[in-house]
Design a protein around this motif. Structure first.
Motif, PDB file in Angstrom:
ATOM      1  N   ARG A   1       6.577  -0.692   2.941  1.00  0.00           N
ATOM      2  CA  ARG A   1       6.254  -1.955   3.614  1.00  0.00           C
ATOM      3  C   ARG A   1       4.823  -1.986   4.122  1.00  0.00           C
ATOM      4  N   SER A   2       4.099  -0.862   3.983  1.00  0.00           N
ATOM      5  CA  SER A   2       2.657  -0.937   4.197  1.00  0.00           C
ATOM      6  C   SER A   2       2.101  -1.963   3.217  1.00  0.00           C
ATOM      7  N   ASP A   3       1.121  -2.727   3.650  1.00  0.00           N
ATOM      8  CA  ASP A   3       0.700  -3.860   2.836  1.00  0.00           C
ATOM      9  C   ASP A   3      -0.813  -4.044   2.859  1.00  0.00           C
ATOM     10  N   PHE A   4      -1.286  -4.925   1.989  1.00  0.00           N
ATOM     11  CA  PHE A   4      -2.696  -5.281   1.963  1.00  0.00           C
ATOM     12  C   PHE A   4      -2.830  -6.743   1.561  1.00  0.00           C
ATOM     13  N   TYR A   5      -3.969  -7.323   1.907  1.00  0.00           N
ATOM     14  CA  TYR A   5      -4.353  -8.601   1.325  1.00  0.00           C
ATOM     15  C   TYR A   5      -5.877  -8.634   1.210  1.00  0.00           C
ATOM     16  N   GLU A   6      -6.344  -9.449   0.310  1.00  0.00           N
ATOM     17  CA  GLU A   6      -7.767  -9.491  -0.021  1.00  0.00           C
ATOM     18  C   GLU A   6      -8.199 -10.937  -0.226  1.00  0.00           C
ATOM     19  N   VAL A   7      -9.354 -11.281   0.322  1.00  0.00           N
ATOM     20  CA  VAL A   7      -9.939 -12.604   0.097  1.00  0.00           C
ATOM     21  C   VAL A   7     -11.394 -12.415  -0.322  1.00  0.00           C
ATOM     22  N   GLY A   8     -11.866 -13.272  -1.208  1.00  0.00           N
ATOM     23  CA  GLY A   8     -13.242 -13.130  -1.650  1.00  0.00           C
ATOM     24  C   GLY A   8     -13.661 -14.220  -2.611  1.00  0.00           C
ATOM     25  N   VAL A   9     -14.883 -14.092  -3.090  1.00  0.00           N
ATOM     26  CA  VAL A   9     -15.422 -14.994  -4.101  1.00  0.00           C
ATOM     27  C   VAL A   9     -15.957 -14.141  -5.250  1.00  0.00           C
ATOM     28  N   THR A  10     -15.858 -14.665  -6.458  1.00  0.00           N
ATOM     29  CA  THR A  10     -16.363 -13.951  -7.629  1.00  0.00           C
ATOM     30  C   THR A  10     -17.111 -14.894  -8.546  1.00  0.00           C
ATOM     31  N   TRP A  11     -17.931 -14.287  -9.390  1.00  0.00           N
ATOM     32  CA  TRP A  11     -18.596 -15.009 -10.461  1.00  0.00           C
ATOM     33  C   TRP A  11     -18.190 -14.380 -11.784  1.00  0.00           C
ATOM     34  N   ASN A  12     -18.021 -15.223 -12.802  1.00  0.00           N
ATOM     35  CA  ASN A  12     -17.548 -14.768 -14.103  1.00  0.00           C
ATOM     36  C   ASN A  12     -18.544 -15.234 -15.161  1.00  0.00           C
ATOM     37  N   THR A  13     -19.190 -14.269 -15.846  1.00  0.00           N
ATOM     38  CA  THR A  13     -20.208 -14.598 -16.841  1.00  0.00           C
ATOM     39  C   THR A  13     -19.748 -14.193 -18.239  1.00  0.00           C
ATOM     40  N   ARG A  14     -19.713 -15.158 -19.150  1.00  0.00           N
ATOM     41  CA  ARG A  14     -19.391 -14.856 -20.547  1.00  0.00           C
ATOM     42  C   ARG A  14     -20.520 -14.035 -21.156  1.00  0.00           C
ATOM     43  N   LEU A  15     -20.177 -12.871 -21.754  1.00  0.00           N
ATOM     44  CA  LEU A  15     -21.188 -11.945 -22.251  1.00  0.00           C
ATOM     45  C   LEU A  15     -21.681 -12.293 -23.646  1.00  0.00           C
ATOM     46  N   LEU A  16     -20.819 -12.870 -24.467  1.00  0.00           N
ATOM     47  CA  LEU A  16     -21.197 -13.204 -25.837  1.00  0.00           C
ATOM     48  C   LEU A  16     -21.481 -14.693 -25.951  1.00  0.00           C
ATOM     49  N   LYS A  17     -22.547 -15.036 -26.651  1.00  0.00           N
ATOM     50  CA  LYS A  17     -22.952 -16.429 -26.738  1.00  0.00           C
ATOM     51  C   LYS A  17     -21.935 -17.278 -27.476  1.00  0.00           C
ATOM     52  N   ASP A  18     -21.359 -16.740 -28.541  1.00  0.00           N
ATOM     53  CA  ASP A  18     -20.493 -17.536 -29.408  1.00  0.00           C
ATOM     54  C   ASP A  18     -19.052 -17.039 -29.444  1.00  0.00           C
TER      55      ASP A  18
ATOM     56  N   ASN B   1       0.834  -1.194   0.000  1.00  0.00           N
ATOM     57  CA  ASN B   1       0.000   0.000   0.000  1.00  0.00           C
ATOM     58  C   ASN B   1       0.873   1.249   0.000  1.00  0.00           C
ATOM     59  N   ARG B   2       0.310   2.348  -0.506  1.00  0.00           N
ATOM     60  CA  ARG B   2       1.022   3.625  -0.444  1.00  0.00           C
ATOM     61  C   ARG B   2       0.006   4.766  -0.417  1.00  0.00           C
ATOM     62  N   MET B   3       0.143   5.647   0.571  1.00  0.00           N
ATOM     63  CA  MET B   3      -0.671   6.857   0.614  1.00  0.00           C
ATOM     64  C   MET B   3      -0.093   7.854  -0.390  1.00  0.00           C
ATOM     65  N   VAL B   4      -0.933   8.345  -1.316  1.00  0.00           N
ATOM     66  CA  VAL B   4      -0.455   9.246  -2.363  1.00  0.00           C
ATOM     67  C   VAL B   4      -1.375  10.463  -2.472  1.00  0.00           C
ATOM     68  N   LYS B   5      -0.773  11.559  -2.976  1.00  0.00           N
ATOM     69  CA  LYS B   5      -1.525  12.791  -3.230  1.00  0.00           C
ATOM     70  C   LYS B   5      -0.938  13.445  -4.469  1.00  0.00           C
ATOM     71  N   ASP B   6      -1.795  13.642  -5.490  1.00  0.00           N
ATOM     72  CA  ASP B   6      -1.355  14.255  -6.749  1.00  0.00           C
ATOM     73  C   ASP B   6      -0.144  13.522  -7.329  1.00  0.00           C
ATOM     74  N   GLY B   7      -0.136  12.197  -7.191  1.00  0.00           N
ATOM     75  CA  GLY B   7       0.932  11.385  -7.748  1.00  0.00           C
ATOM     76  C   GLY B   7       2.164  11.269  -6.881  1.00  0.00           C
ATOM     77  N   ALA B   8       2.183  11.986  -5.739  1.00  0.00           N
ATOM     78  CA  ALA B   8       3.346  11.946  -4.839  1.00  0.00           C
ATOM     79  C   ALA B   8       3.000  11.143  -3.590  1.00  0.00           C
ATOM     80  N   ALA B   9       3.991  10.418  -3.060  1.00  0.00           N
ATOM     81  CA  ALA B   9       3.775   9.604  -1.872  1.00  0.00           C
ATOM     82  C   ALA B   9       3.745  10.474  -0.624  1.00  0.00           C
ATOM     83  N   ALA B  10       2.936  10.077   0.347  1.00  0.00           N
ATOM     84  CA  ALA B  10       2.841  10.804   1.611  1.00  0.00           C
ATOM     85  C   ALA B  10       4.108  10.614   2.429  1.00  0.00           C
ATOM     86  N   ASP B  11       4.556  11.684   3.067  1.00  0.00           N
ATOM     87  CA  ASP B  11       5.702  11.591   3.967  1.00  0.00           C
ATOM     88  C   ASP B  11       5.303  10.805   5.214  1.00  0.00           C
TER      89      ASP B  11
END
Length: 347
Positions: free
Chosen positions: A166-183, A151-161
């Motif tokens: 070493r700030s970090d993140f993690y994410e867990v979840g479930v998703t569904w994926n649907t094909r939009l076109l038949k063929d 992770n990084r705190m930013v403002k106008d493209g610049a990092a926060a002092d």
């Protein structure tokens, strides 16, 4: 909020188990269950120990200072136990994800069916032999999602002092994926439910402090081993995914597999902040290790929304997300959170 987070995690694990049967997701759900069990066991043990100390104090068998010292010692011991035992489970989860990505966990896309024939009078005859039948790829599939990075705190493209990469993140979840076109297999709608754990780690010996509706960084007054503010968001992600997996033809029938080639996803997410907590580790004047956890309101925005994208091959991808809302209300004005890491979408 802790109860909300727990039930959401349980829901994610339940959904993942239903989606994947006796495979990867069920094993991941079991590890999550073990972590909750370990935490409860250690907290229950701490309560018993603290009650015993209080009883001694009521009987005037120990002093108030002795009671406080014993409670602190028990709390530190149980915290270490939780950290060590949970660490073992986290290693199991990391190994499980690696095995899945390396293809060591087999997901069988074939089913068996019984051969049926009929006699000259039209009566059904059953043959004990079986044959493989190619499983039709469904138009909507489901995935278990795990991501991690910095992770990084930013403002106008610049990092926060005052903050490190070493700030970090993690994410867990479930998703569904649907094909939009038949063929055609190119365009997919991808949507789901995720928990995003974001950690902000100040540089130096700074920690977060709250003064009314203002959150600021202040000097802790001693050497800090670890300091991080963790806030957890429950979000609904949605992406338009471009999947370059080629179609397959078997027995003159066309099939559309997914996650077998390069993929690109662009979209965003929106949701709620469900928990905030600061964790500080340091050594006291007697060189004893101390770990403080402070839950409460650190003026993190209650609502979160942002943009996200990923590009990868098969189940693995490079993942980036950017919170369009500011991280804090009334503090660090104009600073948003930017995250960069890796992501696993496991069918």
């Amino acid at each position: 909020m802790k109860a909300i987070t727990f039930y959401v995690m349980a829901l994610l694990c339940f959904v993942a188990t239903k989606m994947h049967g006796q495979t990867f997701a069920q094993r991941a759900a079991k590890i999550s269950e073990n972590i909750e069990k370990i935490t409860k066991e250690e907290k229950d043990s701490l309560k018993v120990e603290v009650d015993a100390v209080n009883l001694l104090l009521e009987k005037n068998e120990i002093s108030t200072n002795d009671a406080d010292d014993r409670k602190r010692e028990y709390a530190e011991k149980r915290a270490r136990n939780i950290e060590n035992r949970v660490g073992v489970e986290e290693e199991k989860l990391a190994a499980l994800v690696k095995d899945k990505v390396d293809g060591k966990i087999n997901e069988n896309f074939h089913t068996k069916r019984l051969k049926i024939s009929y006699d000259t009078d039209g009566n059904e005859l059953k043959n004990d032999s079986t044959e493989n039948k190619w499983h039709e790829y469904k138009r909507t599939t489901s995935q278990f999602v795990y991501a991690l990075g910095v992770n990084r705190m930013v403002k106008d493209g610049a990092a926060a002092d005052g903050f490190a990469w070493r700030s970090d993140f993690y994410e867990v979840g479930v998703t569904w994926n649907t094909r939009l076109l038949k063929d055609h297999n190119l365009l997919h709608a991808k949507y789901g439910l995720s928990l995003q754990y974001n950690n902000l780690r100040p540089d130096g010996d700074k920690v977060f402090a709250v003064d009314g509706n203002q959150t600021m960084l202040v000097d802790f007054g001693r050497k800090v081993d670890v300091a991080r503010l963790r806030y957890v968001n429950l979000v609904v992600p949605a992406h338009l995914e471009f999947d370059f997996t080629k179609k397959k033809v078997k027995d003159d029938k066309v099939y559309f597999p997914t996650y077998k080639s390069f993929r690109v996803g662009i979209g965003g997410y929106a949701g709620l902040n469900v928990k905030e907590k600061q964790i500080i580790k340091y050594h006291d004047e007697n060189d004893n290790k101390v770990k403080n956890k402070t839950k409460g309101d650190y003026n993190v925005n209650d609502f979160v929304y942002g943009l996200s994208a990923y590009v990868g091959y098969d189940a693995f991808s490079i993942y980036a997300k950017y919170d369009l809302q500011e991280v804090f209300t009334h503090s660090f004005a104009g600073y948003n959170n930017f995250s960069l890491g890796v992501r696993f979408d496991i069918n």
